[in-house]
Motif scaffolding. Sequence first.
Motif, PDB file in Angstrom:
ATOM      1  N   VAL A   1      16.848 -17.520  -0.088  1.00  0.00           N
ATOM      2  CA  VAL A   1      15.590 -16.939  -0.548  1.00  0.00           C
ATOM      3  C   VAL A   1      14.519 -17.983  -0.847  1.00  0.00           C
ATOM      4  O   VAL A   1      13.386 -17.828  -0.430  1.00  0.00           O
ATOM      5  CB  VAL A   1      15.825 -16.003  -1.757  1.00  0.00           C
ATOM      6  N   PRO A   2      14.798 -19.101  -1.536  1.00  0.00           N
ATOM      7  CA  PRO A   2      13.728 -20.056  -1.809  1.00  0.00           C
ATOM      8  C   PRO A   2      13.179 -20.726  -0.555  1.00  0.00           C
ATOM      9  O   PRO A   2      12.023 -21.076  -0.501  1.00  0.00           O
ATOM     10  CB  PRO A   2      14.385 -21.100  -2.719  1.00  0.00           C
ATOM     11  N   THR A   3      13.990 -20.902   0.483  1.00  0.00           N
ATOM     12  CA  THR A   3      13.540 -21.614   1.665  1.00  0.00           C
ATOM     13  C   THR A   3      12.670 -20.811   2.621  1.00  0.00           C
ATOM     14  O   THR A   3      11.891 -21.395   3.344  1.00  0.00           O
ATOM     15  CB  THR A   3      14.745 -22.187   2.440  1.00  0.00           C
ATOM     16  N   PRO A   4      12.736 -19.451   2.686  1.00  0.00           N
ATOM     17  CA  PRO A   4      11.961 -18.763   3.711  1.00  0.00           C
ATOM     18  C   PRO A   4      10.467 -18.736   3.463  1.00  0.00           C
ATOM     19  O   PRO A   4       9.719 -18.398   4.358  1.00  0.00           O
ATOM     20  CB  PRO A   4      12.518 -17.349   3.726  1.00  0.00           C
TER      21      PRO A   4
ATOM     22  N   ALA B   1      15.415 -14.011   6.713  1.00  0.00           N
ATOM     23  CA  ALA B   1      14.934 -14.200   5.343  1.00  0.00           C
ATOM     24  C   ALA B   1      14.261 -12.927   4.829  1.00  0.00           C
ATOM     25  O   ALA B   1      14.442 -12.544   3.666  1.00  0.00           O
ATOM     26  CB  ALA B   1      13.959 -15.369   5.283  1.00  0.00           C
ATOM     27  N   MET B   2      13.498 -12.266   5.703  1.00  0.00           N
ATOM     28  CA  MET B   2      12.840 -11.024   5.295  1.00  0.00           C
ATOM     29  C   MET B   2      13.870  -9.935   5.011  1.00  0.00           C
ATOM     30  O   MET B   2      13.706  -9.149   4.078  1.00  0.00           O
ATOM     31  CB  MET B   2      11.847 -10.575   6.376  1.00  0.00           C
TER      32      MET B   2
ATOM     33  N   GLN C   1      15.286 -10.555   1.609  1.00  0.00           N
ATOM     34  CA  GLN C   1      14.321 -10.168   0.575  1.00  0.00           C
ATOM     35  C   GLN C   1      14.269  -8.657   0.418  1.00  0.00           C
ATOM     36  O   GLN C   1      14.219  -8.135  -0.692  1.00  0.00           O
ATOM     37  CB  GLN C   1      12.930 -10.697   0.923  1.00  0.00           C
ATOM     38  N   LEU C   2      14.281  -7.926   1.539  1.00  0.00           N
ATOM     39  CA  LEU C   2      14.205  -6.467   1.478  1.00  0.00           C
ATOM     40  C   LEU C   2      15.495  -5.866   0.933  1.00  0.00           C
ATOM     41  O   LEU C   2      15.460  -4.818   0.283  1.00  0.00           O
ATOM     42  CB  LEU C   2      13.858  -5.905   2.861  1.00  0.00           C
ATOM     43  N   ILE C   3      16.631  -6.513   1.185  1.00  0.00           N
ATOM     44  CA  ILE C   3      17.895  -6.048   0.590  1.00  0.00           C
ATOM     45  C   ILE C   3      17.837  -6.225  -0.923  1.00  0.00           C
ATOM     46  O   ILE C   3      18.191  -5.323  -1.679  1.00  0.00           O
ATOM     47  CB  ILE C   3      19.100  -6.802   1.201  1.00  0.00           C
ATOM     48  N   GLN C   4      17.358  -7.383  -1.354  1.00  0.00           N
ATOM     49  CA  GLN C   4      17.263  -7.639  -2.794  1.00  0.00           C
ATOM     50  C   GLN C   4      16.269  -6.710  -3.472  1.00  0.00           C
ATOM     51  O   GLN C   4      16.454  -6.332  -4.632  1.00  0.00           O
ATOM     52  CB  GLN C   4      16.869  -9.092  -3.046  1.00  0.00           C
ATOM     53  N   ALA C   5      15.223  -6.326  -2.762  1.00  0.00           N
ATOM     54  CA  ALA C   5      14.229  -5.419  -3.335  1.00  0.00           C
ATOM     55  C   ALA C   5      14.682  -3.960  -3.294  1.00  0.00           C
ATOM     56  O   ALA C   5      14.020  -3.091  -3.855  1.00  0.00           O
ATOM     57  CB  ALA C   5      12.904  -5.569  -2.583  1.00  0.00           C
TER      58      ALA C   5
ATOM     59  N   GLN D   1      19.278  -9.257  17.056  1.00  0.00           N
ATOM     60  CA  GLN D   1      18.306  -8.413  17.759  1.00  0.00           C
ATOM     61  C   GLN D   1      16.991  -8.336  16.976  1.00  0.00           C
ATOM     62  O   GLN D   1      15.908  -8.392  17.561  1.00  0.00           O
ATOM     63  CB  GLN D   1      18.869  -7.006  17.960  1.00  0.00           C
ATOM     64  N   LEU D   2      17.101  -8.200  15.661  1.00  0.00           N
ATOM     65  CA  LEU D   2      15.893  -8.153  14.830  1.00  0.00           C
ATOM     66  C   LEU D   2      15.141  -9.473  14.886  1.00  0.00           C
ATOM     67  O   LEU D   2      13.916  -9.498  14.925  1.00  0.00           O
ATOM     68  CB  LEU D   2      16.253  -7.813  13.382  1.00  0.00           C
ATOM     69  N   THR D   3      15.890 -10.589  14.915  1.00  0.00           N
ATOM     70  CA  THR D   3      15.260 -11.908  15.006  1.00  0.00           C
ATOM     71  C   THR D   3      14.510 -12.046  16.329  1.00  0.00           C
ATOM     72  O   THR D   3      13.416 -12.615  16.371  1.00  0.00           O
ATOM     73  CB  THR D   3      16.328 -13.014  14.872  1.00  0.00           C
TER      74      THR D   3
END
Length: 174
Positions: free
Chosen positions: A78-81, A50-51, A54-58, A39-41
Amino acid sequence: MQPRKTDLARTALQAHRAPLDMRQRRLLILCDGQRDLPQLTAMIGPEASAMVIQLIQAGYLVSSAAAEPTPPPAPAPVPTPAAPAAVPTERRRSLVAARIYLLGILELQRHPHAAALLHALQQARSDEAVIAGLHTALDALPALTSPGYAERVRQRLLEVLPKEQVDGFQTLAV
């Protein structure tokens, strides 16, 4: 997976001081624990997953399904997005978006000069008149708000302006 906001995310959204771009802020707002990744996609675009990672990791998001299994698969995507995230952003750049953003900012200011700038920008019809109105409003914004806020507005405006217009706005010192 149904990502939801952490206390850090709520604080960042309220304070407007977090190092988040507009798309990340939009995604944080939509992550309420009710929407899943597909749904978010559909709402954000193909770079949403990918976002989210990243936000989970942050520390801005946690997964409702399971917070622990999510980080192990995260390092691989993470490197590919970085490359795919730039492509949709490029398509969404427009003078209209920049104008609407700055109109919204001026509308929030409770100052007669801001109202005059708002009216002038609303009345601008040609691209040149819109660009001149954007320049004028950005020049006046530090006197109407704090310099830090004016700088953040300028940075956000640079994110949505077409590439050919960005150079003229980067030289402006706020």
